[in-house]
Enzyme design. Structure first.
Site, PDB file in Angstrom:
ATOM      1  N   HIS A  39     -55.890 -29.874  -1.232  1.00 26.07           N
ATOM      2  CA  HIS A  39     -55.509 -30.630  -0.738  1.00 26.07           C
ATOM      3  C   HIS A  39     -54.029 -29.707  -1.000  1.00 26.07           C
ATOM      4  O   HIS A  39     -53.818 -29.553  -1.819  1.00 26.07           O
ATOM      5  CB  HIS A  39     -55.310 -32.206  -1.331  1.00 26.07           C
ATOM      6  CG  HIS A  39     -55.067 -32.990  -0.856  1.00 26.07           C
ATOM      7  ND1 HIS A  39     -53.738 -33.297  -1.137  1.00 26.07           N
ATOM      8  CD2 HIS A  39     -55.428 -33.820  -0.123  1.00 26.07           C
ATOM      9  CE1 HIS A  39     -54.174 -34.612  -0.051  1.00 26.07           C
ATOM     10  NE2 HIS A  39     -55.017 -35.010   0.093  1.00 26.07           N
ATOM     11  N   ASP A  81     -62.742 -35.669   1.934  1.00 23.50           N
ATOM     12  CA  ASP A  81     -63.501 -35.463   3.421  1.00 23.50           C
ATOM     13  C   ASP A  81     -65.308 -34.026   2.862  1.00 23.50           C
ATOM     14  O   ASP A  81     -66.017 -34.479   3.288  1.00 23.50           O
ATOM     15  CB  ASP A  81     -63.150 -34.236   4.175  1.00 23.50           C
ATOM     16  CG  ASP A  81     -61.685 -34.985   4.845  1.00 23.50           C
ATOM     17  OD1 ASP A  81     -60.797 -34.384   5.109  1.00 23.50           O
ATOM     18  OD2 ASP A  81     -62.618 -36.283   5.132  1.00 23.50           O
TER      19      ASP A  81
HETATM   20  C1  SDX Z   1     -56.523 -34.826   4.559  1.00 26.31           C
HETATM   21  O1  SDX Z   1     -52.010 -35.032   3.536  1.00 26.31           O
HETATM   22  C2  SDX Z   1     -53.199 -35.854   3.182  1.00 26.31           C
HETATM   23  O2  SDX Z   1     -53.013 -36.899   2.164  1.00 26.31           O
HETATM   24  C3  SDX Z   1     -54.531 -35.290   3.751  1.00 26.31           C
HETATM   25  C4  SDX Z   1     -55.254 -36.170   4.078  1.00 26.31           C
HETATM   26  C5  SDX Z   1     -54.977 -37.851   3.571  1.00 26.31           C
HETATM   27  O3  SDX Z   1     -55.558 -38.880   3.221  1.00 26.31           O
HETATM   28  O4  SDX Z   1     -54.352 -38.309   4.462  1.00 26.31           O
HETATM   29  O5  SDX Z   1     -55.577 -36.282   2.282  1.00 26.31           O
HETATM   30  C6  SDX Z   1     -57.071 -36.130   4.316  1.00 26.31           C
HETATM   31  O6  SDX Z   1     -56.376 -34.347   5.447  1.00 26.31           O
HETATM   32  C7  SDX Z   1     -57.639 -34.117   3.797  1.00 26.31           C
HETATM   33  C8  SDX Z   1     -57.336 -32.469   3.831  1.00 26.31           C
HETATM   34  C9  SDX Z   1     -58.909 -31.765   4.684  1.00 26.31           C
HETATM   35  N1  SDX Z   1     -58.737 -31.048   4.861  1.00 26.31           N
HETATM   36  C10 SDX Z   1     -59.653 -29.951   4.308  1.00 26.31           C
HETATM   37  O7  SDX Z   1     -60.306 -29.983   3.656  1.00 26.31           O
HETATM   38  C11 SDX Z   1     -59.748 -28.601   5.015  1.00 26.31           C
HETATM   39  C12 SDX Z   1     -59.349 -27.171   4.179  1.00 26.31           C
HETATM   40  N2  SDX Z   1     -58.487 -27.114   3.226  1.00 26.31           N
HETATM   41  C13 SDX Z   1     -57.432 -26.166   3.519  1.00 26.31           C
HETATM   42  O8  SDX Z   1     -57.128 -26.133   4.694  1.00 26.31           O
HETATM   43  C14 SDX Z   1     -56.099 -26.680   2.556  1.00 26.31           C
HETATM   44  O9  SDX Z   1     -56.468 -26.881   1.638  1.00 26.31           O
HETATM   45  C15 SDX Z   1     -55.113 -28.318   3.350  1.00 26.31           C
HETATM   46  C16 SDX Z   1     -54.856 -28.132   4.592  1.00 26.31           C
HETATM   47  C17 SDX Z   1     -55.925 -28.834   2.961  1.00 26.31           C
HETATM   48  C18 SDX Z   1     -53.976 -28.158   2.426  1.00 26.31           C
HETATM   49  O10 SDX Z   1     -53.095 -26.415   2.310  1.00 26.31           O
HETATM   50  P1  SDX Z   1     -51.766 -26.318   1.668  1.00 26.31           P
HETATM   51  O11 SDX Z   1     -51.380 -27.099   0.936  1.00 26.31           O
HETATM   52  O12 SDX Z   1     -50.723 -25.798   2.874  1.00 26.31           O
HETATM   53  O13 SDX Z   1     -52.186 -25.113   1.205  1.00 26.31           O
HETATM   54  P2  SDX Z   1     -52.441 -23.959   1.491  1.00 26.31           P
HETATM   55  O14 SDX Z   1     -52.771 -23.085   2.697  1.00 26.31           O
HETATM   56  O15 SDX Z   1     -51.191 -22.455   1.547  1.00 26.31           O
HETATM   57  O16 SDX Z   1     -53.194 -22.903   0.210  1.00 26.31           O
HETATM   58  C19 SDX Z   1     -53.231 -22.617  -0.885  1.00 26.31           C
HETATM   59  C20 SDX Z   1     -53.919 -21.597  -1.420  1.00 26.31           C
HETATM   60  C21 SDX Z   1     -54.228 -20.612   0.166  1.00 26.31           C
HETATM   61  O17 SDX Z   1     -53.845 -18.992  -1.029  1.00 26.31           O
HETATM   62  P3  SDX Z   1     -52.769 -18.431  -0.589  1.00 26.31           P
HETATM   63  O18 SDX Z   1     -52.563 -18.335   0.395  1.00 26.31           O
HETATM   64  O19 SDX Z   1     -51.889 -18.362  -1.406  1.00 26.31           O
HETATM   65  O20 SDX Z   1     -53.539 -16.954  -1.298  1.00 26.31           O
HETATM   66  O21 SDX Z   1     -55.479 -22.078  -1.299  1.00 26.31           O
HETATM   67  C22 SDX Z   1     -56.176 -21.634  -0.613  1.00 26.31           C
HETATM   68  C23 SDX Z   1     -55.519 -21.001   0.824  1.00 26.31           C
HETATM   69  O22 SDX Z   1     -56.142 -19.689   1.351  1.00 26.31           O
HETATM   70  N3  SDX Z   1     -57.202 -23.059  -0.315  1.00 26.31           N
HETATM   71  C24 SDX Z   1     -58.328 -22.108   0.243  1.00 26.31           C
HETATM   72  C25 SDX Z   1     -58.823 -23.878   0.935  1.00 26.31           C
HETATM   73  N4  SDX Z   1     -57.473 -24.330   0.533  1.00 26.31           N
HETATM   74  C26 SDX Z   1     -56.406 -23.833   0.538  1.00 26.31           C
HETATM   75  N5  SDX Z   1     -59.197 -21.333   0.478  1.00 26.31           N
HETATM   76  C27 SDX Z   1     -60.515 -21.722   0.427  1.00 26.31           C
HETATM   77  N6  SDX Z   1     -60.726 -22.855   0.356  1.00 26.31           N
HETATM   78  C28 SDX Z   1     -59.747 -23.935   0.716  1.00 26.31           C
HETATM   79  N7  SDX Z   1     -60.151 -25.080   1.363  1.00 26.31           N
END
Ligand code: SDX
Length: 428
Positions: A306, A363
């Protein structure tokens, strides 16, 4: 307003920028004069360090895993309140008296029917259309039917449009499901609660009486509460940006639905259950954990991570407990729940997830409950949109009624070609 300030020196010129305090949470540096002072923009793609507005609706402390709606903790609201009461709280700022809640509920109830002409919209879609595509289309079309509540400068029209949107989303969502399974639409009933009405419109058939299961109503209402609002997330920011141009509320909410559909956002609940089903059994979890950690593999653990929560999402805590309760009470033994719990345990003890502070989010478990209730995965994000409508509407009203609000218009760091002259095609 804090009495301290941030001092920035650019090209030998030093300027002070006011630091502003909220009631709780991070302060902000007011950079509204930065471009005028320096000729420079701030640069923050993804808005990781940017406050787009001030708001009194929802407060999140990502490090502590805190979520408050108008000051009330989400855990208390989920356990003790109802979606109608939380909707009133988000819209009006205070918990209602019994009389106020009754009046609000009655108002919403009396807006649950949609214009009969709207039912023809559904017949234009293929039966296998994704229900989120239908939601985008039908909700956007509401502005063609409710002209008398599209003047955003009239508080009374804003109030009616807000109630219409909150009230009609369950009807529109249930109709999207009915259309996809080839069953007739079921009209709302005014003698049922908001959530019971939605379940009956979704699962009842004309051929027999339908008894709404109180266990399912309670779980569904809790799920709606958990999804009601969440600060300036992507879809809420979309609604605010659309609303800042003066677009009508129905168009703004349709824009929010479109944004929510993405798998990185609200589409994650559908993607998370599909992922759990693909994993299938506990012994295959290590393979997927390895994929999630592999930089060359685009796979991510859906329902994990998140932007704000770097601790457990408090909604996921309630959701996991609700999943356990519902499966037990419904007598559903879904091995996917065991896969989800084991996956969570393995991930939370894996250095990669610990270092990146990746926890289950709202989720991760919701799909287990929705599947046990009988919803197909394609409907999961529709349910998220149904519940989030009150948050979108409350945020939109807060923005529109702010006298200082202006059209949102970010700038950019330009990286394209500098000016050059046109070359006729026979000279290229
Ligand atoms: C919702 O914003 C909100 O409040 C949203 C929400 C709401 O109520 O409105 O809470 C609802 O959207 C919840 C999130 C649902 N999405 C997912 O579950 C999809 C999987 N999660 C990721 O795509 C990600 O965690 C996000 C999109 C939720 C957040 O992404 P960020 O904050 O942009 O973080 P990032 O992509 O920069 O990740 C940071 C690091 C990365 O590694 P590095 O590039 O630093 O090496 O963490 C890794 C990412 O690769 N990473 C994950 C991961 N999520 C982040 N690695 C594996 N699995 C994951 N799920």
């Amino acid at each position: 307003m804090s009495d301290n300030k941030a001092t920035l020196t650019v090209g030998g010129d030093t300027q002070d920028y006011a630091i502003m305090d909220g009631t709780v949470g991070p302060q902000v540096i007011d950079v509204r004069k930065l471009y005028a002072n320096t000729g420079m923009f701030t640069y923050d793609p993804g808005f990781t360090s940017t406050a787009s507005c001030d708001s009194g609706l929802t407060y999140i402390d990502g490090d502590e895993g805190v979520l408050l709606h108008r000051g009330y903790p989400i855990g208390q609201l989920a356990e003790q309140s109802s979606f109608m009461e939380v909707s009133y709280l988000l819209l009006n700022g205070e918990l209602p008296s019994a009389k106020e809640l009754d009046e609000f509920t009655r108002t919403i109830t009396r807006h649950t029917m949609i214009h009969e002409q709207l039912t023809t919209f559904y017949r234009g879609f293929r039966r296998d259309a994704h229900p989120m595509a239908i939601m985008c289309g039908v909700v956007g079309a509401l502005s063609a039917f409710y002209h008398d509540s599209t003047d955003i400068n009239d508080p009374e029209q804003r109030r009616i449009a807000s109630h219409r949107l909150i009230a009609k989303m369950p009807t529109i969502a249930a109709m999207a499901y009915k259309y996809s399974v080839g069953q007739p639409f079921v009209y709302p009933r005014n003698d049922l609660s908001y959530t019971a009405n939605f379940l009956r419109m979704t699962f009842s058939v004309p051929a027999e009486e339908y008894e709404v299961d109180p266990v399912v109503v309670d779980a569904m209402d809790k799920i709606f509460i958990l999804h009601a609002d969440h600060e300036q997330n992507a879809s809420t920011s979309t609604v605010r940006l659309a609303g800042s141009s003066g677009a009508n509320p129905f168009a703004c909410i349709a824009a929010g639905i479109a944004c929510l559909w993405g798998p990185a956002h609200g589409g994650a609940n559908e993607a998370a259950l599909n992922m759990l089903r693909e994993i299938g059994t506990v012994d295959r979890i290590p393979e997927y954990i390895a994929r999630a950690k592999n930089k060359d593999d685009p796979f991510r653990l859906m329902g994990f991570g998140h932007r704000v929560y770097k601790n457990y999402d408090p909604r996921a805590t309630v959701m996991q407990k609700t999943a356990k309760d519902v499966l037990e009470k419904l007598g559903v033994d879904d091995p996917i729940f065991d896969v989800a719990k084991e996956l969570e345990q393995i991930a939370l003890n894996d250095p990669y997830f610990i270092e990146k502070k990746l926890y289950p989010n709202v989720d991760f478990y919701s799909g287990v409950i929705l599947s046990a209730i009988g919803f197909p995965t394609e409907m999961f994000t529709v349910l998220f949109a149904l519940a989030r409508t009150v948050g979108w509407v409350a945020q939109w009203n807060e923005m529109i009624s702010d006298p200082a609000q202006k059209i949102g218009r970010p700038r950019q760091l330009y990286t394209g070609p500098t000016q050059r002259d046109y070359v006729p095609v026979d000279k290229r």
